[in-house]
Design a protein around this motif. Structure first.
Motif, PDB file in Angstrom:
ATOM      1  N   GLY A   9       0.801  -1.212   0.000  1.00 63.89           N
ATOM      2  CA  GLY A   9       0.000   0.000   0.000  1.00 63.89           C
ATOM      3  C   GLY A   9       0.835   1.263   0.000  1.00 63.89           C
ATOM      4  N   HIS A 166       1.962  -5.833  -5.234  1.00 60.86           N
ATOM      5  CA  HIS A 166       0.507  -5.904  -5.372  1.00 60.86           C
ATOM      6  C   HIS A 166       0.143  -6.837  -6.517  1.00 60.86           C
ATOM      7  N   TYR A 253      -5.189  -6.008  -2.458  1.00 61.69           N
ATOM      8  CA  TYR A 253      -4.277  -6.217  -1.332  1.00 61.69           C
ATOM      9  C   TYR A 253      -4.173  -7.706  -0.989  1.00 61.69           C
TER      10      TYR A 253
END
Length: 262
Positions: A9, A166, A253
Motif C-alpha cells: 500500500g 501488489h 491487497y
C-alpha cells in the motif's frame, strides 16, 4: 520458515485505520507468524535494477521517502532497522552460484517504502536486521521464480523472505475506495488466486500471457516479488490466501503465505 507475498500500500497505511490491510499487518506477530526471524530479506517492487542488487548495509538502514504529495508528517517517519550484511553476502553467494550473477551490492541504499511501510506495522520495534533485494523488470516472471528458488536455503537459516508488491497495480485507473472493482482487475486477481491455491504455478510463472496482465501491470515491478517468494518456498509448496481487500477500486491487497512441502 514459510515465505510470504505482502501487499504494502501507500504510506497512509501506517496511520489510516480505514485501510483494511493495516490491521492485518499489525496483527502479524499474533495471528500470522509467532516465530521471530533472525533476519528479514524483503523484495520490493520499488527497487528495479538491471541486475540483482542487495543493500549491503553495516549499521542502520536509512528510511527512503520515495513518494510525493503527502503531508509533511509522512516524510518524518523512520524505520531504523539494522542492516543485515551477512544476509546480503549470503544472497550474493547463492545467486552467483545459481548463475544470476554478478550480483551487485549497494552500501548506501536504505529501505524504500515498499519495504519499510509493511515492516513498520509488522515489526514496529525495528530490531530485526533487514536486507532488501531488487527486481528486474527487464526479465520475466519465470526468471524471478527461479531466482527465488536459489534463495530457498535461507529459510533454514532463520531468514524470513517477503515479497512486497501488489497483485494488481494500475495506478492510472484508480477510483474511489468504495467504488466498484472493474472486471479486468477482479478477473486477474481471481485468476492469480485460483492458480496459486490450486498449485498451477507454471501458469503463474507465465502470467505475461494471461488476458489482463498488461492492464493490471503496465510495469511488472509490483508482481515479480510474488514470484520470488513463491520460488523461495521450494517445489511443491502450498499457497494460502491470508488477506484480501481492495482500495482505489483497482488495487488488490491480496497477500499469500507459501508453506514448503513436508
Amino acid at each position: 520458515m514459510d515465505t510470504f507475498f505482502i501487499a504494502h500500500g501507500a504510506v497512509n497505511v501506517v496511520v489510516d485505520e480505514t485501510v483494511p490491510v493495516r490491521s492485518f499487518l499489525q496483527s502479524w506477530k499474533s495471528d500470522t507468524m509467532q516465530e521471530t526471524p533472525k533476519a528479514i530479506l524483503i523484495v520490493s517492487g520499488h527497487w528495479d535494477t538491471d541486475a540483482p542488487t542487495v543493500n549491503l548495509v553495516h549499521g542502520t538502514n536509512d528510511t527512503i521517502h520515495d513518494f510525493n504529495g503527502f503531508p509533511e508528517f509522512f516524510y518524518q517517519l523512520k524505520y531504523p532497522a539494522p542492516g543485515a550484511p551477512h544476509v546480503a553476502q549470503r544472497v550474493k553467494d547463492l545467486l552467483d552460484t545459481a548463475g544470476f550473477g554478478p550480483v551487485k551490492e549497494d552500501k548506501a541504499r536504505g529501505l524504500d517504502h515498499g519495504a519499510w511501510i509493511p515492516l513498520k506495522l509488522m515489526y514496529p520495534d525495528a530490531n530485526i536486521p533487514v536486507c532488501e533485494l531488487s527486481v528486474q523488470t527487464g526479465k520475466s516472471a519465470e526468471y524471478h521464480y527461479k531466482l527465488g528458488s536459489a534463495l530457498a536455503p535461507l529459510r533454514d537459516e532463520g531468514v524470513l523472505i517477503i515479497g512486497s508488491g501488489h497483485v494488481t497495480h494500475n495506478l492510472k485507473d484508480r477510483g474511489p475506495n468504495d467504488g466498484p472493482t472493474p472486471k479486468w482487475a477482479s478477473d486477474f486477481d481471481t485468476w492469480v488466486k485460483d492458480s496459486l491455491l490450486n498449485g498451477r504455478y507454471d501458469e503463474v510463472n507465465n502470467c505475461e500471457k494471461v488476458q489482463g496482465y498488461k492492464m493490471n501491470h503496465p510495469k511488472p515491478d509490483h508482481l515479480f516479488p510474488l514470484h520470488v517468494a513463491l520460488g523461495a518456498a521450494g517445489n511443491g509448496a502450498k499457497a494460502t490466501l491470508i488477506h484480501h481487500s481492495w482500495t482505489d477500486s483497482v488495487i488488490s491487497y491480496a497477500s499469500y503465505r507459501f508453506t514448503a512441502a513436508q
